[in-house]
Design a protein around this motif. Sequence first.
Motif, PDB file in Angstrom:
ATOM      1  N   VAL A 171       1.005  -1.174  -0.007  1.00 46.82           N
ATOM      2  CA  VAL A 171       0.162  -0.518  -0.030  1.00 46.82           C
ATOM      3  C   VAL A 171       0.902   1.286   0.167  1.00 46.82           C
ATOM      4  O   VAL A 171       0.692   1.845  -0.572  1.00 46.82           O
ATOM      5  CB  VAL A 171      -0.947   0.061   1.117  1.00 46.82           C
ATOM      6  N   ILE A 172       1.897   1.355   1.251  1.00 45.92           N
ATOM      7  CA  ILE A 172       2.716   2.848   0.883  1.00 45.92           C
ATOM      8  C   ILE A 172       3.567   2.260  -0.579  1.00 45.92           C
ATOM      9  O   ILE A 172       3.582   3.466  -1.396  1.00 45.92           O
ATOM     10  CB  ILE A 172       3.818   2.200   1.942  1.00 45.92           C
ATOM     11  N   GLU A 173       3.847   1.704  -1.026  1.00 47.95           N
ATOM     12  CA  GLU A 173       4.840   1.430  -2.370  1.00 47.95           C
ATOM     13  C   GLU A 173       3.476   2.164  -3.526  1.00 47.95           C
ATOM     14  O   GLU A 173       3.877   2.835  -4.305  1.00 47.95           O
ATOM     15  CB  GLU A 173       5.332   0.233  -2.869  1.00 47.95           C
ATOM     16  N   ALA A 174       1.936   1.333  -3.693  1.00 50.72           N
ATOM     17  CA  ALA A 174       1.485   2.395  -4.651  1.00 50.72           C
ATOM     18  C   ALA A 174       1.428   3.563  -4.068  1.00 50.72           C
ATOM     19  O   ALA A 174       0.459   4.428  -5.619  1.00 50.72           O
ATOM     20  CB  ALA A 174       0.322   1.194  -4.048  1.00 50.72           C
ATOM     21  N   ALA A 175       1.054   3.844  -2.781  1.00 54.62           N
ATOM     22  CA  ALA A 175       0.771   5.551  -2.987  1.00 54.62           C
ATOM     23  C   ALA A 175       1.991   6.006  -3.145  1.00 54.62           C
ATOM     24  O   ALA A 175       1.511   7.062  -4.076  1.00 54.62           O
ATOM     25  CB  ALA A 175       0.836   5.579  -1.337  1.00 54.62           C
ATOM     26  N   LEU A 176       2.878   6.220  -3.075  1.00 53.07           N
ATOM     27  CA  LEU A 176       4.289   6.445  -3.335  1.00 53.07           C
ATOM     28  C   LEU A 176       4.529   6.951  -4.868  1.00 53.07           C
ATOM     29  O   LEU A 176       4.540   7.743  -5.224  1.00 53.07           O
ATOM     30  CB  LEU A 176       5.916   5.676  -3.217  1.00 53.07           C
ATOM     31  N   VAL A 177       4.165   5.764  -5.234  1.00 54.48           N
ATOM     32  CA  VAL A 177       3.991   5.489  -7.169  1.00 54.48           C
ATOM     33  C   VAL A 177       3.005   6.667  -7.316  1.00 54.48           C
ATOM     34  O   VAL A 177       2.890   7.163  -8.295  1.00 54.48           O
ATOM     35  CB  VAL A 177       3.821   4.036  -7.883  1.00 54.48           C
ATOM     36  N   ALA A 178       2.131   6.482  -7.064  1.00 55.23           N
ATOM     37  CA  ALA A 178       0.450   7.727  -7.155  1.00 55.23           C
ATOM     38  C   ALA A 178       1.414   9.247  -6.892  1.00 55.23           C
ATOM     39  O   ALA A 178       0.914   9.885  -7.846  1.00 55.23           O
ATOM     40  CB  ALA A 178      -0.617   6.876  -6.854  1.00 55.23           C
ATOM     41  N   LEU A 179       1.419   8.959  -5.776  1.00 53.25           N
ATOM     42  CA  LEU A 179       1.939  10.123  -6.034  1.00 53.25           C
ATOM     43  C   LEU A 179       3.677  11.055  -6.762  1.00 53.25           C
ATOM     44  O   LEU A 179       3.397  12.017  -7.248  1.00 53.25           O
ATOM     45  CB  LEU A 179       2.847  11.080  -4.508  1.00 53.25           C
TER      46      LEU A 179
END
Length: 177
Positions: free
Chosen positions: A53-61
């Motif tokens: 979830v953290i990785e997905a949020a970082l990629v999205a940001l």
Amino acid sequence: MAMARIGVLTVSDRASRGEYEDRGGPAIVAWLEAALTVPWQAVCRVVPDERPVIEAALVALCDVEACALVVTTGGTGPAPRDVTPDATEAVCERTMPGFGELMRRESLRQVPTAILSRQTAGIRGRSLIVNLPGRPAAIAMTLDAVFPAIPYCLDLIGAARLETDPARCAAFRPAGA
């Protein structure tokens, strides 16, 4: 000058479930409001301590929201659920270990357990990701230490240009930069 977008990612199981008030993200935004003199927009997210979830949020940001800078808070310790640095390293093309080294050095002046911190930073495309601690006082202390280098780092990777109020945070750029 285009408006800079800055991602603020709070990593906390309790805050993501609404059981705990996120104080880290607002502390980052308040610090940036006091330091920056250019138009900017905060893109805030709160996620649980789950690496995917953290990785997905970082990629999205970085990739979708086009944030020049992404600042995280929380999840940098040695506990099994503290996986923010691992997620950061997984999504970055290059790590910037000097940020973590400086943040730990500054934090050691306050508390001997700062050596347990795994704060790091890295570059993903035209975005710089920096992991900060979770406590608001520690957030301010570490931003005071590392932010003078952030605007020039953003210049070097082709991201938005940030200018700071020298009375609050004197950003360093070499002559002619």
